[in-house]
Design an enzyme around this catalytic site. Structure first.
Site, PDB file in Angstrom:
ATOM      1  N   GLU A  50       0.867  -1.164   0.000  1.00 51.45           N
ATOM      2  CA  GLU A  50       0.000   0.000   0.000  1.00 51.45           C
ATOM      3  C   GLU A  50       0.907   1.218   0.000  1.00 51.45           C
ATOM      4  O   GLU A  50       1.659   1.443   0.949  1.00 51.45           O
ATOM      5  CB  GLU A  50      -0.924   0.043   1.209  1.00 51.45           C
ATOM      6  CG  GLU A  50      -1.876   1.244   1.132  1.00 51.45           C
ATOM      7  CD  GLU A  50      -2.646   1.511   2.408  1.00 51.45           C
ATOM      8  OE1 GLU A  50      -3.469   2.455   2.396  1.00 51.45           O
ATOM      9  OE2 GLU A  50      -2.437   0.821   3.416  1.00 51.45           O
ATOM     10  N   ASP A 124      -2.134  12.207  -2.858  1.00 49.79           N
ATOM     11  CA  ASP A 124      -2.225  13.606  -3.262  1.00 49.79           C
ATOM     12  C   ASP A 124      -2.290  13.630  -4.791  1.00 49.79           C
ATOM     13  O   ASP A 124      -1.391  13.102  -5.457  1.00 49.79           O
ATOM     14  CB  ASP A 124      -0.994  14.366  -2.764  1.00 49.79           C
ATOM     15  CG  ASP A 124      -1.072  15.866  -3.019  1.00 49.79           C
ATOM     16  OD1 ASP A 124      -1.740  16.286  -3.985  1.00 49.79           O
ATOM     17  OD2 ASP A 124      -0.445  16.619  -2.258  1.00 49.79           O
ATOM     18  N   ASP A 160     -10.607   9.998  -4.420  1.00 51.70           N
ATOM     19  CA  ASP A 160     -11.757  10.895  -4.529  1.00 51.70           C
ATOM     20  C   ASP A 160     -11.527  11.934  -5.622  1.00 51.70           C
ATOM     21  O   ASP A 160     -12.427  12.712  -5.939  1.00 51.70           O
ATOM     22  CB  ASP A 160     -11.983  11.621  -3.208  1.00 51.70           C
ATOM     23  CG  ASP A 160     -10.876  12.630  -2.937  1.00 51.70           C
ATOM     24  OD1 ASP A 160      -9.702  12.206  -2.891  1.00 51.70           O
ATOM     25  OD2 ASP A 160     -11.164  13.831  -2.799  1.00 51.70           O
TER      26      ASP A 160
END
Length: 225
Positions: A50, A124, A160
């Site tokens: 991850e 980011d 998102d």
């Protein structure tokens, strides 16, 4: 710096599942490179990374869901992933590790074909043009991943950011990479690929924040080998 941060940094030094190499060690002689299975996990199970793991929710959540796999969260923010590392130790989870490092050094920690899968969770998006090369799905990063991801290995991007989703999807299509699946709204999707049902079951701290603001959560599953 707050006392809590200092306490977490201090505890990270003694947590058995936290590795904090210096930059010199990463570049020249990282001891676990090519030896994660034999020397750290003590098994022959698949390894899943991850990248930019934050508080480690995905690394720990996936490790609980898939005990037959090994998980490694990588982030430069040690005070953040302390939460995940601590939880894993308290629950005797031997299939989770955390590495404190810049993602730019990731290819120095693993040997060819050592990693089976990569998760990139809410990175980011680096929207400004001058920050393009810092996007974790930029071609330069994909080339790094190729150095250690096994042939046919999967990369997941959950974000998102519609900008990063579109940028990544566009690049992958243009470069001819295999896109296994893509969802513009995972909570509105009717179905998922087998093995990815946990997309809605595991939520990071940032996902909770973004969802509360009404932002849609996107997902891409792809191959680069």
């Amino acid at each position: 710096m707050g006392k809590n941060k200092l306490a977490r940094f201090a505890e990270n030094k003694i947590l058995p599942n936290v590795i904090q190499p210096t930059r010199e060690e990463a570049l020249n002689s990282f001891a676990l490179k090519g030896k994660w299975r034999t020397d750290f996990f003590k098994n022959d199970n698949p390894i899943v990374l991850e990248l930019g793991c934050g508080k480690g929710e995905y690394s720990v959540g996936l490790a609980k869901a898939f005990p037959e796999k090994n998980f490694i969260g990588i982030d430069i923010k040690g005070a953040r992933f302390w939460f995940g590392a601590k939880e894993a130790v308290e629950n005797n989870m031997g299939n989770v590790a955390f590495v404190r490092s810049q993602i730019e050094l990731v290819d120095h920690f693993f040997s060819e074909n050592e990693v089976d899968e990569i998760w990139i969770t809410f990175p980011d998006p680096q929207i400004k043009y001058r920050r393009t090369k810092h996007r974790l799905t930029h071609p330069d990063f994909l080339e790094r991943y190729k150095k250690f991801l096994k042939p046919g290995g999967i990369i997941h991007l959950k974000t998102d950011s519609e900008f990063l989703h579109g940028y990544t999807l566009g690049y992958l299509q243009g470069a001819g990479y295999e896109i296994v699946s893509a969802h513009h709204d995972i909570y509105g999707a009717a179905e998922y690929d087998p093995g990815t049902e946990h997309l809605k079951d595991i939520k990071t701290y940032y996902e909770e924040l973004f969802s509360a603001k009404g932002k849609t959560i996107t997902y891409i599953k792809f191959k680069i080998n």
